[in-house]
Design a protein around this motif. Sequence first.
Motif, PDB file in Angstrom:
ATOM      1  N   GLY A 184      14.649  37.643 -49.502  1.00 55.23           N
ATOM      2  CA  GLY A 184      15.490  38.465 -50.332  1.00 55.23           C
ATOM      3  C   GLY A 184      16.050  37.726 -51.515  1.00 55.23           C
ATOM      4  N   GLN A 185      16.567  38.491 -52.436  1.00 58.90           N
ATOM      5  CA  GLN A 185      17.219  37.929 -53.599  1.00 58.90           C
ATOM      6  C   GLN A 185      18.225  38.936 -54.123  1.00 58.90           C
ATOM      7  N   VAL A 186      19.105  38.475 -55.004  1.00 58.92           N
ATOM      8  CA  VAL A 186      20.101  39.361 -55.604  1.00 58.92           C
ATOM      9  C   VAL A 186      20.070  39.189 -57.108  1.00 58.92           C
ATOM     10  N   VAL A 187      20.429  40.261 -57.807  1.00 56.22           N
ATOM     11  CA  VAL A 187      20.530  40.228 -59.266  1.00 56.22           C
ATOM     12  C   VAL A 187      21.851  40.874 -59.646  1.00 56.22           C
ATOM     13  N   GLU A 188      22.706  40.079 -60.268  1.00 56.92           N
ATOM     14  CA  GLU A 188      24.011  40.570 -60.702  1.00 56.92           C
ATOM     15  C   GLU A 188      23.932  41.097 -62.136  1.00 56.92           C
ATOM     16  N   SER A 189      24.742  42.110 -62.427  1.00 58.71           N
ATOM     17  CA  SER A 189      24.800  42.673 -63.773  1.00 58.71           C
ATOM     18  C   SER A 189      26.155  43.313 -64.001  1.00 58.71           C
ATOM     19  N   GLY A 190      26.437  43.660 -65.241  1.00 55.50           N
ATOM     20  CA  GLY A 190      27.644  44.390 -65.567  1.00 55.50           C
ATOM     21  C   GLY A 190      28.744  43.574 -66.226  1.00 55.50           C
ATOM     22  N   LEU A 196      24.340  32.116 -48.599  1.00 60.30           N
ATOM     23  CA  LEU A 196      23.060  31.486 -48.338  1.00 60.30           C
ATOM     24  C   LEU A 196      22.584  30.801 -49.604  1.00 60.30           C
ATOM     25  N   ASP A 197      22.150  29.565 -49.482  1.00 60.09           N
ATOM     26  CA  ASP A 197      21.780  28.788 -50.663  1.00 60.09           C
ATOM     27  C   ASP A 197      20.736  29.500 -51.520  1.00 60.09           C
ATOM     28  N   HIS A 198      19.749  30.100 -50.902  1.00 63.24           N
ATOM     29  CA  HIS A 198      18.659  30.686 -51.679  1.00 63.24           C
ATOM     30  C   HIS A 198      19.063  31.980 -52.379  1.00 63.24           C
ATOM     31  N   LEU A 199      20.257  32.507 -52.098  1.00 62.51           N
ATOM     32  CA  LEU A 199      20.698  33.756 -52.730  1.00 62.51           C
ATOM     33  C   LEU A 199      21.553  33.549 -53.968  1.00 62.51           C
ATOM     34  N   TRP A 200      21.900  32.305 -54.271  1.00 68.40           N
ATOM     35  CA  TRP A 200      22.674  32.101 -55.503  1.00 68.40           C
ATOM     36  C   TRP A 200      21.774  32.396 -56.694  1.00 68.40           C
ATOM     37  N   GLY A 201      22.156  33.430 -57.464  1.00 72.71           N
ATOM     38  CA  GLY A 201      21.380  33.809 -58.624  1.00 72.71           C
ATOM     39  C   GLY A 201      22.012  33.301 -59.895  1.00 72.71           C
ATOM     40  N   GLN A 202      21.673  33.978 -61.001  1.00 68.22           N
ATOM     41  CA  GLN A 202      22.200  33.570 -62.310  1.00 68.22           C
ATOM     42  C   GLN A 202      23.659  33.960 -62.482  1.00 68.22           C
ATOM     43  N   SER A 224      27.590  45.029 -60.710  1.00 64.27           N
ATOM     44  CA  SER A 224      26.640  45.504 -59.706  1.00 64.27           C
ATOM     45  C   SER A 224      25.812  44.338 -59.207  1.00 64.27           C
ATOM     46  N   CYS A 225      25.429  44.416 -57.954  1.00 69.94           N
ATOM     47  CA  CYS A 225      24.577  43.400 -57.340  1.00 69.94           C
ATOM     48  C   CYS A 225      23.458  44.130 -56.614  1.00 69.94           C
ATOM     49  N   ALA A 226      22.260  44.030 -57.165  1.00 71.84           N
ATOM     50  CA  ALA A 226      21.100  44.672 -56.550  1.00 71.84           C
ATOM     51  C   ALA A 226      20.406  43.656 -55.656  1.00 71.84           C
ATOM     52  N   THR A 236      22.880  47.946 -52.862  1.00 71.96           N
ATOM     53  CA  THR A 236      23.705  47.500 -53.991  1.00 71.96           C
ATOM     54  C   THR A 236      25.157  47.319 -53.571  1.00 71.96           C
ATOM     55  N   VAL A 237      25.760  46.266 -54.089  1.00 67.49           N
ATOM     56  CA  VAL A 237      27.188  45.998 -53.914  1.00 67.49           C
ATOM     57  C   VAL A 237      27.850  46.058 -55.289  1.00 67.49           C
TER      58      VAL A 237
END
Length: 116
Positions: free
Chosen positions: A2-8, A102-108, A21-23, A78-79
């Motif tokens: 999995g992964q997450v992408v933050e926006s907004g 989780l280390d691998h979920l830290w996004g931009q 938003s976090c998809a 989404t969160v």
Amino acid sequence: EGQVVESGGGSVQAGGSLRLSCAASGPMFRNVAMGWFRQAPGKRRETVATISLYSDKIKYADSVRGRFSISRDNAKNTVYLQMDSLKPEDTAVYYCNSEIPLDHLWGQGTQVTVSS
């Protein structure tokens, strides 16, 4: 995994509002509590808010309680983080991750800048 992408994120004046938003992708999202975190320049990353899988347990940092609201839509993976009455001290990069990060979920992350 999995992964997450933050926006907004964006730039606003003090007193303004933003909705982050976090998809999330992958099966993980539907099995864990999630959280929003932030890191300001020169400071340690801190937990802003967390929300349980079915939204029945929500916690906020003292610095944002009463101004921020976390929510999730499990059907959309989404969160959200509704941020009202923003203050200059809310300026930071905002990230989402599982409640126990989780280390691998830290996004931009997404930058929030609040001017006075």
